[in-house]
Enzyme design. Structure first.
Site, PDB file in Angstrom:
ATOM      1  N   GLY A 234       0.767  -1.283  -0.052  1.00 10.26           N
ATOM      2  CA  GLY A 234       0.082  -0.240  -0.034  1.00 10.26           C
ATOM      3  C   GLY A 234       0.899   1.347  -0.047  1.00 10.26           C
ATOM      4  CD  GLU A 276       1.849  -8.784   2.098  1.00 10.77           C
ATOM      5  OE1 GLU A 276       2.574  -9.755   2.647  1.00 10.77           O
ATOM      6  OE2 GLU A 276       0.604  -8.927   1.771  1.00 10.77           O
ATOM      7  N   PRO A 277       5.104  -4.396   0.450  1.00  9.01           N
ATOM      8  CG  PRO A 277       6.379  -2.615   0.837  1.00  9.01           C
ATOM      9  CD  PRO A 277       6.466  -4.021   1.241  1.00  9.01           C
ATOM     10  CE1 TYR A 318      -7.464  -1.607 -11.644  1.00 10.65           C
ATOM     11  CE2 TYR A 318      -5.256  -0.835 -12.040  1.00 10.65           C
ATOM     12  CZ  TYR A 318      -6.307  -1.905 -11.376  1.00 10.65           C
ATOM     13  OH  TYR A 318      -5.730  -3.124 -11.310  1.00 10.65           O
ATOM     14  CB  CYS A 344     -10.442  -3.470 -32.960  1.00 15.73           C
ATOM     15  SG  CYS A 344      -9.156  -3.921 -34.275  1.00 15.73           S
TER      16      CYS A 344
HETATM   17  N1  LLP Z   1       0.031  -7.821  -0.682  1.00 20.50           N
HETATM   18  C1  LLP Z   1      -1.046  -8.315  -1.165  1.00 20.50           C
HETATM   19  C2  LLP Z   1      -1.667  -9.294  -0.331  1.00 20.50           C
HETATM   20  C3  LLP Z   1      -1.585  -7.621  -2.247  1.00 20.50           C
HETATM   21  O1  LLP Z   1      -2.446  -8.021  -2.872  1.00 20.50           O
HETATM   22  C4  LLP Z   1      -0.756  -6.564  -2.872  1.00 20.50           C
HETATM   23  C5  LLP Z   1      -1.235  -5.861  -4.039  1.00 20.50           C
HETATM   24  C6  LLP Z   1       0.377  -6.101  -2.261  1.00 20.50           C
HETATM   25  C7  LLP Z   1       0.678  -6.682  -1.123  1.00 20.50           C
HETATM   26  C8  LLP Z   1       1.428  -4.927  -2.888  1.00 20.50           C
HETATM   27  O2  LLP Z   1       0.464  -3.750  -2.679  1.00 20.50           O
HETATM   28  P1  LLP Z   1       1.271  -2.240  -3.148  1.00 20.50           P
HETATM   29  O3  LLP Z   1       2.353  -2.215  -2.102  1.00 20.50           O
HETATM   30  O4  LLP Z   1       1.603  -2.496  -4.640  1.00 20.50           O
HETATM   31  O5  LLP Z   1       0.319  -1.252  -3.170  1.00 20.50           O
HETATM   32  N2  LLP Z   1      -3.327  -3.295 -10.122  1.00 20.50           N
HETATM   33  C9  LLP Z   1      -3.436  -2.229  -9.317  1.00 20.50           C
HETATM   34  C10 LLP Z   1      -2.898  -2.512  -7.890  1.00 20.50           C
HETATM   35  C11 LLP Z   1      -3.590  -3.841  -7.298  1.00 20.50           C
HETATM   36  C12 LLP Z   1      -3.002  -4.232  -5.777  1.00 20.50           C
HETATM   37  C13 LLP Z   1      -3.205  -5.624  -5.692  1.00 20.50           C
HETATM   38  N3  LLP Z   1      -2.359  -6.020  -4.359  1.00 20.50           N
HETATM   39  C14 LLP Z   1      -2.811  -0.883  -9.561  1.00 20.50           C
HETATM   40  O6  LLP Z   1      -2.232  -0.994 -10.941  1.00 20.50           O
HETATM   41  O7  LLP Z   1      -2.725  -0.054  -9.358  1.00 20.50           O
END
Ligand code: LLP
Length: 423
Positions: A234, A276-277, A318, A344
């Site tokens: 996140g 877990e980023p 999105y 297309c």
């Molecule tokens: N941990 C879990 C269980 C997750 O599902 C995710 C992302 C992360 C960690 C890593 O999240 P981050 O640090 O990247 O925020 N496709 C979307 C983002 C979907 C996130 C899915 N889960 C986009 O392009 O913005």
């Protein structure tokens, strides 16, 4: 990335050189930027809470070269599927260096997860008896939906709260750990992943408090120790000039303060703090280079490139903003134009009314910023427009880290029954 005399350099390599060597479209990643991002975040969190570790959510960019960079920096892997566990294994990570946070797992997923000895993170209480039928994980965690989530990508990636498909309801948590304890499991963790791309430091402290109150109470009542508590990913990055950078030090400080306070309040035995980023590590390290193939002046002026929603899905999916640079023309006069790919479908017209250099012409290279996370990983082969290549750059050197797909890959695994074959 640097712009010198209007020429764009990625990892000190000229965009033109990269396009000449590998063709377009290509994803290009700066190794140094990934390392810098990781170190900045790790320094912040470990400064305020020393028993800290990052697991890299490999779903955002699953190229093994990229995952190896993060492994070298010290990260474990957060895997969403058995194939991502296998990817981790391929770079030498297994067992408790890998967290398996799958969703709606099949029995085959459960078996493979158990066989690989990774940390099991269950998304629902109903999974527990199914896991126990096949074996007993050495260490088990539950993904908890604390009832609140947020995301700068909009509703789309708000992964907690009543409308999300993820995690246990807080009222189920006590029962879940109780059942696991009664089944003889002795080592526990806890997890949440409430949302993606957040740049407000207070949010992270807020969700930490929510989770800690839920599991603190369960831990006290059941007399179990949590070995780790994982706050998910996140950590956000700015995509447009209006968005600010996340103050990572401030976020880490607030999270660690809340975490330590709650560890004390619930008398938890110094659990490891985990996150877990993905986006924060690789998002701004990746660029997508494409070429202008033709310019159309019908109802509107539209720049037609080889970057479509199949190459970068986020804008069409999105409505996400990605900044676009035009190589060699950045200082020129601008006008509002559209930009699209070659598919297309009209959702492939993914940039509307954007100020781009007015002299943009056929053959120019466009560079899309912040494409390192959820870029290549979400690309697909629609319309026979196949997946691009991936390139790593560092200190003026560059390496092909995934070759461009060709027709062979497009029909890989396809078979035609005899009665249909050329008859
Ligand atoms: N941990 C879990 C269980 C997750 O599902 C995710 C992302 C992360 C960690 C890593 O999240 P981050 O640090 O990247 O925020 N496709 C979307 C983002 C979907 C996130 C899915 N889960 C986009 O392009 O913005």
């Amino acid at each position: 990335m640097e712009i010198i005399d209007d020429n764009i350099y990625i990892g000190n390599v000229e965009t033109k050189e990269l396009a000449e060597n590998y063709g377009t479209p290509i994803y290009v990643y700066e190794e140094d930027t990934i390392r810098k991002n990781y170190r900045k975040a790790f320094k912040a969190f470990s400064k305020y809470y020393s028993n800290f570790r990052f697991f890299y959510a490999i779903k955002a960019c699953n190229n093994l070269a990229i995952a190896n960079i993060l492994r070298q920096e010290g990260a474990g892997i957060d895997a969403a599927s058995v194939n991502e566990i296998l990817a981790a294994k391929k770079i030498g990570l297994g067992g408790e260096d890998v967290m398996f946070s799958g969703n709606f797992l099949s029995d085959a997923d459960i078996k493979a997860g158990l066989d690989s000895g990774v940390i099991f993170n269950l998304d629902d209480i109903s999974l527990l008896p199914r896991v126990l039928k096949q074996g007993k994980p050495e260490i088990l965690s539950f993904r908890i939906n604390p009832g609140y989530g947020r995301s700068n990508v909009g509703e789309f990636v708000t992964n907690a709260g009543p409308n999300a498909k993820f995690g246990l309801h807080p009222d189920q948590v006590l029962d879940a750990y109780k059942q696991a304890k009664e089944a003889g499991i002795t080592r526990f963790g806890a997890h949440m992943m409430p949302g993606s791309c957040i740049i407000d430091p207070e949010y992270f402290a807020f969700i930490t408090e929510l989770l800690m109150d839920i599991i603190g109470k369960a831990g006290q009542e059941l007399k179990i120790n949590f070995e780790f508590i994982d706050l998910g990913g996140g950590l956000g990055i700015p995509y447009s000039d209006e968005e600010e950078e996340l103050d990572i030090d401030e976020a880490a400080k607030r999270v660690a303060n809340t975490f330590s306070k709650k560890v004390e309040e619930y008398n938890l035995a110094s659990p490891r703090l985990m996150m877990e980023p993905a986006r924060y590590f690789v998002g701004n390290a990746g660029y997508l280079i494409g070429k202008v193939h033709s310019i159309k002046n019908a109802y509107k002026k539209i720049i037609g490139t080889d970057i479509g929603m199949n190459t970068l899905a986020r804008p069409a999916m999105y409505g996400s903003y990605h900044h676009i640079f035009v190589d060699g023309k950045e200082s020129e006069k601008r006008e509002k134009v559209g930009l699209c790919g070659q598919l297309c479908e009209n959702t492939d017209f993914w940039v509307k009314d954007r100020e781009l250099p007015a002299s943009i012409a056929e053959g120019d290279l466009v560079v899309v910023e912040n494409a390192g996370a959820y870029g290549y990983a979400m690309s697909y082969q629609y319309n026979g427009r196949l997946r691009p290549a991936e390139v790593l750059v560092k200190d003026k050197e560059h390496w092909l880290i995934r070759k461009r797909e060709g027709f062979k890959e497009m029909i890989l695994g396809v078979s035609v029954p005899e009665h249909l074959d050329k008859k």
